[in-house]
Design a protein around this motif. Sequence first.
Motif, mmCIF file in Angstrom:
data_model
loop_
_atom_site.group_PDB
_atom_site.id
_atom_site.type_symbol
_atom_site.label_atom_id
_atom_site.label_comp_id
_atom_site.label_asym_id
_atom_site.label_seq_id
_atom_site.Cartn_x
_atom_site.Cartn_y
_atom_site.Cartn_z
ATOM 1 N N LEU A 68 13.498 -30.894 10.495
ATOM 2 C CA LEU A 68 13.282 -32.616 10.174
ATOM 3 C C LEU A 68 13.706 -33.398 11.386
ATOM 4 N N THR A 69 13.272 -33.912 11.838
ATOM 5 C CA THR A 69 13.480 -34.988 12.945
ATOM 6 C C THR A 69 13.184 -36.250 12.576
ATOM 7 N N GLU A 70 14.301 -37.025 12.456
ATOM 8 C CA GLU A 70 14.074 -38.448 11.830
ATOM 9 C C GLU A 70 14.428 -39.545 13.089
ATOM 10 N N ILE A 71 13.635 -40.297 13.433
ATOM 11 C CA ILE A 71 13.652 -41.481 14.228
ATOM 12 C C ILE A 71 13.844 -42.765 13.501
ATOM 13 N N MET A 107 10.157 -42.551 11.831
ATOM 14 C CA MET A 107 9.375 -41.563 11.996
ATOM 15 C C MET A 107 9.891 -40.125 11.697
ATOM 16 N N ILE A 108 9.312 -39.421 10.683
ATOM 17 C CA ILE A 108 9.733 -38.301 10.150
ATOM 18 C C ILE A 108 8.982 -37.056 10.784
ATOM 19 N N ILE A 109 9.530 -36.196 11.743
ATOM 20 C CA ILE A 109 8.673 -35.290 12.185
ATOM 21 C C ILE A 109 9.238 -33.790 11.689
ATOM 22 N N ARG A 110 8.214 -33.106 10.710
ATOM 23 C CA ARG A 110 8.433 -31.949 10.041
ATOM 24 C C ARG A 110 7.713 -30.821 10.575
ATOM 25 N N ASN A 111 8.545 -29.845 10.962
ATOM 26 C CA ASN A 111 8.017 -28.594 11.593
ATOM 27 C C ASN A 111 8.344 -27.213 10.892
ATOM 28 N N GLU A 112 7.671 -26.294 11.073
ATOM 29 C CA GLU A 112 8.207 -25.014 10.611
ATOM 30 C C GLU A 112 9.220 -24.328 11.814
ATOM 31 N N GLY A 113 9.681 -23.035 11.180
ATOM 32 C CA GLY A 113 10.439 -22.615 12.427
ATOM 33 C C GLY A 113 11.962 -22.361 11.774
ATOM 34 N N GLU A 114 12.651 -21.726 12.604
ATOM 35 C CA GLU A 114 13.892 -21.471 12.167
ATOM 36 C C GLU A 114 14.844 -22.605 12.485
ATOM 37 N N PRO A 115 15.328 -23.054 11.373
ATOM 38 C CA PRO A 115 16.471 -24.083 11.281
ATOM 39 C C PRO A 115 17.561 -24.286 12.108
ATOM 40 N N LEU A 116 17.810 -25.406 12.772
ATOM 41 C CA LEU A 116 18.962 -25.332 13.434
ATOM 42 C C LEU A 116 20.094 -25.307 13.096
ATOM 43 N N ASP A 117 21.203 -24.223 13.764
ATOM 44 C CA ASP A 117 22.280 -24.138 12.969
ATOM 45 C C ASP A 117 23.394 -25.348 13.129
ATOM 46 N N ALA A 118 24.494 -25.130 12.521
ATOM 47 C CA ALA A 118 25.306 -26.364 12.478
ATOM 48 C C ALA A 118 25.874 -26.747 13.859
ATOM 49 N N PRO A 119 26.490 -25.798 14.617
ATOM 50 C CA PRO A 119 26.880 -26.361 15.754
ATOM 51 C C PRO A 119 25.881 -26.751 16.904
ATOM 52 N N ARG A 120 24.539 -26.250 16.769
ATOM 53 C CA ARG A 120 23.418 -26.737 17.622
ATOM 54 C C ARG A 120 23.248 -28.168 17.256
ATOM 55 N N LYS A 121 23.079 -28.387 15.705
ATOM 56 C CA LYS A 121 22.582 -29.704 15.158
ATOM 57 C C LYS A 121 23.540 -30.673 15.713
ATOM 58 N N ARG A 122 24.823 -30.393 15.613
ATOM 59 C CA ARG A 122 25.839 -31.503 16.270
ATOM 60 C C ARG A 122 25.684 -31.815 17.398
ATOM 61 N N GLY A 123 25.334 -30.721 18.362
ATOM 62 C CA GLY A 123 25.398 -31.110 19.792
ATOM 63 C C GLY A 123 24.119 -31.578 20.357
ATOM 64 N N LEU A 124 22.921 -31.273 19.626
ATOM 65 C CA LEU A 124 21.668 -31.558 20.212
ATOM 66 C C LEU A 124 21.431 -33.178 20.336
ATOM 67 N N GLY A 125 20.980 -33.533 21.590
ATOM 68 C CA GLY A 125 20.747 -34.973 21.780
ATOM 69 C C GLY A 125 22.035 -35.568 22.345
#
Length: 339
Positions: A327-330, A271-289
Amino acid sequence: MTIRDILTAFILLLITALANSFIWLNGAATNPYAVLILVPMAAAMLLLPFRLAWLVIVVGVAGQLMQLQAPLPTHHQMDTHYRAMVYGQIFAGLLLGVTLHILRVRIVREQQALRALHQRQHRDEQLVTIGTAAAQFSHEVATPIQTIQFMLEDVRQRYPNDEDLQRAEQQIKRIHNLLLDWRQVAEDVRTHRVLELQVNELVQQVRDALLIARPDIRVHWHDDEQPGCVIHADRTLIPAILSLLHNAADAAPLDSKIDVKTQVVESTWQMIIRNEGEPLDAPRKRGLGRELLPSSRGVGAGAMLSYATFERFGGTVSWHAEAGHTLTEICMPVEARHG
């Protein structure tokens, strides 16, 4: 590779060159102290990145080979002995480099595994804390919900046709049903009960639940019908997916559209969720979840709970940036059921 590494490599190369020069001028292959060349070579493999470390070792080996070009004693048997000493030192240097290289790789892997274990333990502690707080909250809120239901029943007898009262009763009933569902989910988790969820039914349930919870957002669904495909999970899977959809809706600007694509690739449901908005920066993307990340929209508890849920059933969730979109990919493993 840092400036400190480069400076350390330069010092070790200088020591190696000076040591080889000193040995050349003092007997070359006949000098018994030539074995000390192994010291800066070992230090390089322990202190430097692999490329710089092997550079120091290659320079040390080349210096030892140069000792064979120096004049040696005329006795043929002793010449053979001295050459054998040089070759033995070269073999020892290469063996030392390979051994330390392998040991360092194993140590780095064990450190990474230990950090991952520590991070998972820390996340599990946070999840236990959140779960305990949620259980206590559901227990505390059950009493006032029942009280409000009794009060609404009394008011209903006085105003049987009031529309606002009907809407209030519907919302209270919905909260009551959500509490019952939550208790059922908690029981499934406690007993490790795993269900076979049809992919098509799962997607439809997510769509219906999102339409009820967030009728204000526009979602464009791209569903790939996959009859017969099942996912092995419990009832926490749907709330985990909904949480990520809520996060995507909250991160998107007003009046924007969210694209959701579902498909089965080989043995994996995506399931690929695609939304507009400010993309996540690298540190936040690594730590998210993986950990709680405070922000203007919360602390990332929903993402962490979803991440743990997918991981528990062999799935993954990841976030990517793409041209002003997130993009959020499950991914979840599926099994085909025929007949």
